[in-house]
Design a protein around this motif. Sequence first.
Motif, mmCIF file in Angstrom:
data_model
loop_
_atom_site.group_PDB
_atom_site.id
_atom_site.type_symbol
_atom_site.label_atom_id
_atom_site.label_comp_id
_atom_site.label_asym_id
_atom_site.label_seq_id
_atom_site.Cartn_x
_atom_site.Cartn_y
_atom_site.Cartn_z
ATOM 1 N N SER A 67 0.831 -1.202 0.000
ATOM 2 C CA SER A 67 0.000 0.000 0.000
ATOM 3 C C SER A 67 0.867 1.255 0.000
ATOM 4 O O SER A 67 0.576 2.224 -0.713
ATOM 5 C CB SER A 67 -0.957 0.004 1.191
ATOM 6 N N PHE A 83 -4.952 -0.241 2.078
ATOM 7 C CA PHE A 83 -5.047 0.335 3.428
ATOM 8 C C PHE A 83 -6.374 -0.040 4.088
ATOM 9 O O PHE A 83 -6.406 -0.331 5.288
ATOM 10 C CB PHE A 83 -4.900 1.862 3.397
ATOM 11 N N VAL A 105 -2.657 3.822 9.715
ATOM 12 C CA VAL A 105 -3.499 3.291 8.643
ATOM 13 C C VAL A 105 -4.700 4.213 8.434
ATOM 14 O O VAL A 105 -5.059 4.534 7.293
ATOM 15 C CB VAL A 105 -3.939 1.844 8.945
ATOM 16 N N ASN A 108 -3.492 7.197 6.644
ATOM 17 C CA ASN A 108 -3.182 6.878 5.248
ATOM 18 C C ASN A 108 -4.439 6.736 4.395
ATOM 19 O O ASN A 108 -4.432 7.097 3.210
ATOM 20 C CB ASN A 108 -2.331 5.609 5.167
#
Length: 139
Positions: A67, A83, A105, A108
């Motif tokens: 990712s 993600f 995460v 992101n």
Amino acid sequence: FCAVDSARCTARQAGGPCRTGMHTSDSLSHPESSARPLLLKHQENAAAELASPTVHSALKQALLVDSQADYKRGNYEAALDKFTHVYAMMEAENVSGTDDTFAAVVSNIGCCLHQLGEPEAAQVYYERAIQMFEKVPVS
């Protein structure tokens, strides 16, 4: 941030409390965005992926690496898919909202949404990531 709402929280479905902290009075559910259908898709598989801890761990690590590489190459759709998959996996693990990787995460996901032209949805993820990072113990 659990599933889409508290009714879909995997921890709550199992009869336990949600440890991500997304069902408190100050919590937000996932906004309408391109991330939401991906989360639903990955949540369906997350419990099955937990059945083999070794495979689960290796898959999660590979998805994190992939990712990040997709994001750096500007392939934001693929990065968002991965993600959100990691997010669903961590949610199925009932990872705490004070886990720095979980917070990263969430951040992101926000970055991907921002790059995909969804700034309002991205802001929801950014704000939640900040709240999560503030709860991460300083070592």
